[in-house]
Design a protein around this motif. Structure first.
Motif, PDB file in Angstrom:
ATOM      1  N   UNK A  23       0.836  -1.204   0.000  1.00  0.00           N
ATOM      2  CA  UNK A  23       0.000   0.000   0.000  1.00  0.00           C
ATOM      3  C   UNK A  23       0.871   1.254   0.000  1.00  0.00           C
ATOM      4  N   UNK A  24       1.849   1.296   0.903  1.00  0.00           N
ATOM      5  CA  UNK A  24       2.727   2.467   0.990  1.00  0.00           C
ATOM      6  C   UNK A  24       3.530   2.653  -0.291  1.00  0.00           C
ATOM      7  N   UNK A  25       4.023   1.539  -0.840  1.00  0.00           N
ATOM      8  CA  UNK A  25       4.820   1.629  -2.062  1.00  0.00           C
ATOM      9  C   UNK A  25       3.984   2.159  -3.219  1.00  0.00           C
ATOM     10  N   UNK A  26       2.810   1.571  -3.411  1.00  0.00           N
ATOM     11  CA  UNK A  26       1.959   1.999  -4.515  1.00  0.00           C
ATOM     12  C   UNK A  26       1.508   3.445  -4.331  1.00  0.00           C
ATOM     13  N   UNK A  27       1.131   3.796  -3.091  1.00  0.00           N
ATOM     14  CA  UNK A  27       0.676   5.168  -2.832  1.00  0.00           C
ATOM     15  C   UNK A  27       1.803   6.170  -3.078  1.00  0.00           C
ATOM     16  N   UNK A  28       2.995   5.870  -2.573  1.00  0.00           N
ATOM     17  CA  UNK A  28       4.131   6.770  -2.763  1.00  0.00           C
ATOM     18  C   UNK A  28       4.491   6.884  -4.237  1.00  0.00           C
TER      19      UNK A  28
END
Length: 406
Positions: free
Chosen positions: A212-217
């Motif tokens: 989630x963090x990777x895709x969002x960033x």
């Protein structure tokens, strides 16, 4: 509104407004002192390091917040504390990441190494924040964020006083400031031996939060990277970054409300009626805030940009108008994502963000060569709209039933 909620929200907003004021002031100073070209380079390095920071975090910040608010992980004999595991992961990833700096052009290596070091300490500070918020110590967490933001801003400000200071000096200043903040009593929570584990029930949700963090960033930051790679003028990146800073300011102000409501959602997990009520109230608040922020940005945004960054950033004004169209999706998305995490359905959230990131990269690759920074802004709006639809679909299909505890 209850007294406890009012106190938590007041302290969080006070800390957020203070941190935002300091951050905005620092951004304005950096923009003016460095100029559009060097400011664009600073934004580029900051973006690269922030992407790596999601791997340094490894999803532990969100897991610690959730499990501290209401534990769901089944007890395991001999399993270290989550904070010790988080520190072990952080040390491992930082040690593995620093050698990767040599894969980049020589001119970028010093700045990038300093930025990776800064984000390691930044992530450690975020772990402290997650634990405080999970324990309902929102007032103390607000003070902690204010301490961190003050220390890092002072560090960067001192760095700018040196003749010929550039991006490397700024990141070193941020690093030293964050280290000073962690040396305060708040940092005592991190005085644990770093540990590593292969526990599936820990790294399972962490992997989802990491995705989630990777895709969002990626879909929040890849526009700056692609603008740098696909355009010839570094000032284009600086103008776009300046316009996006105002959007980030609105998101920053909405974050405390989302975190406080997340804890309420998590606590009411087994009461569907209370959960639905909190969810509906929060969604209504975020929609109202998004409408007000968009209208205010259209009216006052050009004036704020000119006042803050100066006449050299005049090209950022039309970009801001396009970026403001993303707010009616970004703020409601906050509610949808917080509810999914509270319900333990982070996999649904992860799939939606991964799809959004892929679409965002494709749109940027298509639109930036045609429209430059305007294309990046349009890609942002389209991505947030798509994410909103994907997240809403998750609730239509699965309702408000929580995932069974691990």
């Amino acid at each position: 509104m209850s007294r406890a909620l009012a106190k938590a929200l007041t302290s969080q907003w006070a800390a957020t407004l203070f941190a935002a004021a300091v951050s905005v002031g620092l951004t304005f100073v950096l923009g003016r002192v460095l100029g559009p070209a060097v400011f664009g380079q600073y934004s580029y390095i900051l973006t690269l390091a922030s992407i790596f920071a999601i791997f340094q975090d490894g999803g532990f910040t969100t897991l610690i917040f959730r499990e501290t608010a209401k534990a769901a992980l089944a007890p395991r004999e001999g399993r270290p504390k989550l904070l010790s595991l988080a520190l072990g992961h952080l040390c491992l990833l930082t040690g593995l990441g620093l050698p990767l700096v040599w894969c980049f052009p020589a001119a970028d290596r010093p700045s990038l190494a300093a930025a990776v070091g800064y984000y390691a300490l930044f992530t450690a500070a975020a772990l402290v924040s997650a634990q405080l918020k999970g324990r309902n110590n929102f007032a103390a967490e607000g003070v902690w964020r204010a301490v961190c933001r003050t220390a890092t801003a002072l560090g960067a400000g001192v760095a700018l006083l040196f003749p010929g200071a550039g991006t490397t000096a700024v990141f070193l200043g941020l690093l030293l400031g964050q280290a000073a903040a962690l040396a305060t009593p708040f940092g005592r929570a991190l005085r644990l031996a770093p540990r590593l584990t292969a526990s599936r029930d820990v790294y399972g949700p962490c992997a989802a939060f990491l995705c989630i963090s990777a895709a969002t960033t990626i879909y929040f930051r890849c526009d700056v990277i692609l603008l740098r790679q696909l355009t010839d003028d570094p000032a284009v990146v600086g103008n776009y970054a300046a316009a996006y800073r105002l959007i980030e300011g609105v998101i920053l102000l909405a974050t405390p409300l989302a975190h406080i409501f997340f804890r309420r959602l998590r606590i009411s997990l087994n009461d569907t009626a209370a959960f639905r009520q909190s969810f509906g109230r929060m969604l209504g608040v975020m929609i109202a805030l998004s409408v007000a922020a968009t209208a205010g940005g259209l009216l006052l945004g050009p004036y704020v940009l000119s006042l803050a960054f100066g006449d050299r950033y005049a090209a950022a004004i039309p970009l801001l108008s396009w970026l403001l169209a993303s707010l009616p999706f970004i703020l409601p998305n906050y509610v949808l994502t917080q509810a999914l995490v509270a319900l333990g359905r982070e996999r649904t959230y992860a799939v939606a963000t991964i799809v959004a990131a892929v679409v965002n990269i494709a749109l940027n690759l298509l639109l930036i060569p045609l429209l430059a920074a305007k294309g990046a802004a349009l890609a942002t709006v389209a991505t947030e709209a798509l994410l909103c639809l994907a997240l809403a679909r998750g609730f239509v299909r699965e309702g408000f039933a929580p995932k069974p505890a691990a």
